[in-house]
Design an enzyme around this catalytic site. Sequence first.
Site, short mmCIF file in Angstrom:
data_model
loop_
_atom_site.label_atom_id
_atom_site.label_comp_id
_atom_site.label_asym_id
_atom_site.label_seq_id
_atom_site.Cartn_x
_atom_site.Cartn_y
_atom_site.Cartn_z
N ASP A 1 13.39 -22.57 -58.95
CA ASP A 1 12.46 -22.81 -58.04
C ASP A 1 11.20 -21.94 -57.91
O ASP A 1 11.40 -20.75 -58.24
CB ASP A 1 13.03 -22.60 -56.60
CG ASP A 1 12.12 -23.17 -55.60
OD1 ASP A 1 11.38 -22.31 -55.07
OD2 ASP A 1 12.27 -24.30 -55.29
N GLU B 1 8.71 -28.37 -56.95
CA GLU B 1 8.70 -27.28 -57.78
C GLU B 1 9.88 -27.19 -58.47
O GLU B 1 10.01 -25.82 -58.82
CB GLU B 1 7.91 -26.12 -56.99
CG GLU B 1 8.85 -25.40 -55.73
CD GLU B 1 8.46 -26.22 -54.71
OE1 GLU B 1 8.27 -27.38 -54.55
OE2 GLU B 1 8.88 -25.75 -53.39
#
Length: 972
Positions: A839, A882
């Site tokens: 992440d 993301e």
Amino acid sequence: MGRRLVRLLLVGSLAAAVLGAQAQQRAFHYLRQEQGLENLAVTALAQGAGGEVWIGTENGLYHFDGTRIRGYGVAQGLADPRVNSLHVDAAGLLWVGTETMLFHQAREGFQQVTRDGRPIAPQPGQSLTSSREALIVNARDGLYRVQRGPSGWVIGKIFEARDREHQPELKDIWSVLAEPGGDLWFGCGLALCRWSDGRLRLYGAAGRGSTAPLGSLMRTADGELWMRSRDRLWQLPLGAEKLLGVDLPATAAAPAPMSPPLIVDGQGRLLTQWGVGVARWDGNAWEAVGVGEGLRAGGGVSALLLTRDGGIWLGTAGAGLAHWLGYRHAQSWGLTEGLPSEDSWAFLRSAAGALYFGTGAGLAVRANDHATKATLVGDPREPPDVASSLAEDSRGRIWVGSFEGALRVFDPRTGKYRHVARLPRITSLLVDLTGQLWITTHGGVYVVAEPVRDALPRRIDKDNAGRRLPQVHGACIAADGQVWFHTQAGLFRSDGQRVVEIRLVGDATQLPESRDFAALACGQDRIWLGGGMAGLWEGRLQADGTARLATVDAPLLQGRSIVGLHLDRRGWLWAATDYGVAVWNMKRWRFVRDGDGLPWNDCNQGAIYEDRDGSMWIGTSRGAAHFDELEALFAEPRLDVRLRVAGHDVPAAGDGNPGLVLPWQKQGVVLHLTSSALESRGALRFEYRMAGLEEEWRSGTETQLAYPGLAPGQYRFEVRARNLDLQAESALQTLDLEILPPWWRTNGFYMTLAAMAALLVWAAYDWRLRTILRHQRHLERLVAERTREIEASHAQMRELALKDGLTGVLNRRALGEALAADVSRASRSRQPLALVLVDADRFKLVNDRHGHQAGDAVLVAIAQRLQGLTRAYDHLGRYGGEEFVLVLPDLDISRPEGRARIEAFHRSICASPVAVPGGALLDVTCSFGVASLAFGRLESAEELISRADAALYRAKANGRNRVEYADPGASD
């Protein structure tokens, strides 16, 4: 002879006890895993015929061509990749010794050399050497001679079993050195042996003998033989009968290996391993370079290499390969050496020999050349003030000016450091030939007529018209004692009584404005001005009192802001800039940057100082640079370029290059460029063109050039190497190249067509049938081509359906399928499997502050960096937003190497900023949640992702930019 040996021995022993005072940083550039050197335990180094550096490690051999590193292992023929020795013979052939085998370089890899089908196992260390005719190998079972015969390698033992029984020393050989004529020197037992014309001769020590074998041998340019054991350095002068011992520096923290590396540099100084660093012997004293001097060598220095252009490379035990930048002339000073600030502005060598540093945090002093560190002058509790300029009066007191306008004086005899006056911003302090102290400021020029009597500064900068001088940027004192000033209003000089303006005239259509100049240097009837984007100008004083300016042709200064100028006693001009230091010996320029030992490229204004011994000090915002042995700056560079194409080494121009004839290939021709010039490599460029295909020259750092689909015909490839910082270029290398036509454009093919035409004439009656058949085949070919196109289109559509449109990695659906299959396979085979949830940290801020295009660039960069480390059977996919997922079969994160691989993925993302649209560079960090398949119970892909997600949550909660591992047995 006996007395001479004793005298030399005594001198050597006494001198060896002296360890030169250190406290100067050395600059090193490291090649490690990030550059492709996957194993960091270097065991051996050698330079190939083309200038490339070969790096032997505990697990593989590596080749560095100055730009990139390529690894060699089992797949390239090295059946045993544990390299322990390297050697390049007189013919340029590379030999590789490993723990159990001997190899030589072949065309595309390596081939093993055996004797009667049995491998030859070289000893570690200096076990390979060669004369003109043969390779000598110190193997575990004795010395071998390897020669090329009519039908292969001819291998024989130098000493048979009976020789070893008769001479016990031959049972214990540690190192070997071959002379061009065939004589052999080797460490045997605790002595030195020489084998010449079938006779063995032993050399013992004069005085205290060695307690360890001679593990390294070396012949210097003056003909003397040097050796190294674990405990001492040894010398055998020409014609001597006994070895002379030279004591090493005081006991190091780490013991020496059995074969400590030993080389001689271009100045005749010896370098050898010492502790976890190296020690250098100049014939009188030792100089140690280790952790305190900036060398990070892991477990120690295990190999040394002097390259053809005078560079020094150090192989380390665990820290990779280190290149000693600016070896011959550069050192630096910073916080480690006691400076209160690395921001260095001024230097002064006092009459008493002390060295003063003006820094961003005050004045520091190195009391003498034996002091290892500088110390702060004054009360450390007082607020720091920039010591921007220094001068010494006749009483030995040090005057200090600051940018804040404070004028102070320090008396070394009493230790008092007191305030004298508050002036405008001080730019320089000078003491003229009469002892007057000159102070240039942004508010004019001041003089302390009698500084020894503590007189106060008096402003004297009125010119003949009564004008006050505006901001004074720089000053210098000419040989005749006149003081020159450069101000925003122009150029002035003074004899101490009056100030006279020197009008600037020139042939240029428009001279730069006075405010564009920021630096000034004085010579004999000449001055130099520079600064900003004005470039460099030379002014010559005319009889009418004017100074005629002419621009100096200085390509290295184009686009650079000059912040300081100095003309040294050699007549060399030094120009400090915002991107390094340019030096002009009035014949050619030389540029020095961080790749040459400068601690930082951004030089400080006016921070150039010439020491009493002629060495130079340069101040930067990250430390002070000290340059000595300055002649090395203008040593004629040995710049060359070598060309290899289609497996052939092309002779240099003028060597009877016959050219190459190559068959036509659809993929074209690939040319490989190398250069033995590894110093100042950052400024090296290859200029090349393929005459017959292109007229313009191209330039770049690439060492592999591809010319796809070259049409048949005659070509001439031209290439040269050019180093911008050294202002040097190699001879032009040329290759005449002929590309043969494809088979369907040869005479034989045309003759076949003619024969077929004749047959068609003879069989005219069935021409119609043949035409129909030909048409039918044509239609079938079209159908087949169309079918292939449709199949290719279907394959492309399937690939698009599986890939993420932005990053090109698997989309969530394809990732789920791959993960489910890998989980099922790992569960059945009870093999490990790791899943990493990646992440990007604070990704929303990137979109908010820089826009979604910047966010997209960050996601693409993360995907590319992760993909660069994946194996063929790993999977990488975008999980959403993301977040990315790495599926790593067969990776056991309970083992150190498994976690090391996870850390490598994490470092690859955070290693360097990401360029985003608009030119900004964004630092990117990320958090990892890692889970492994829990053995002993069934677990679905969703459960595995859930545990990784929980670990990722902990990584975020614990501060981001970290890796967290899920408990294998947990069920989050």
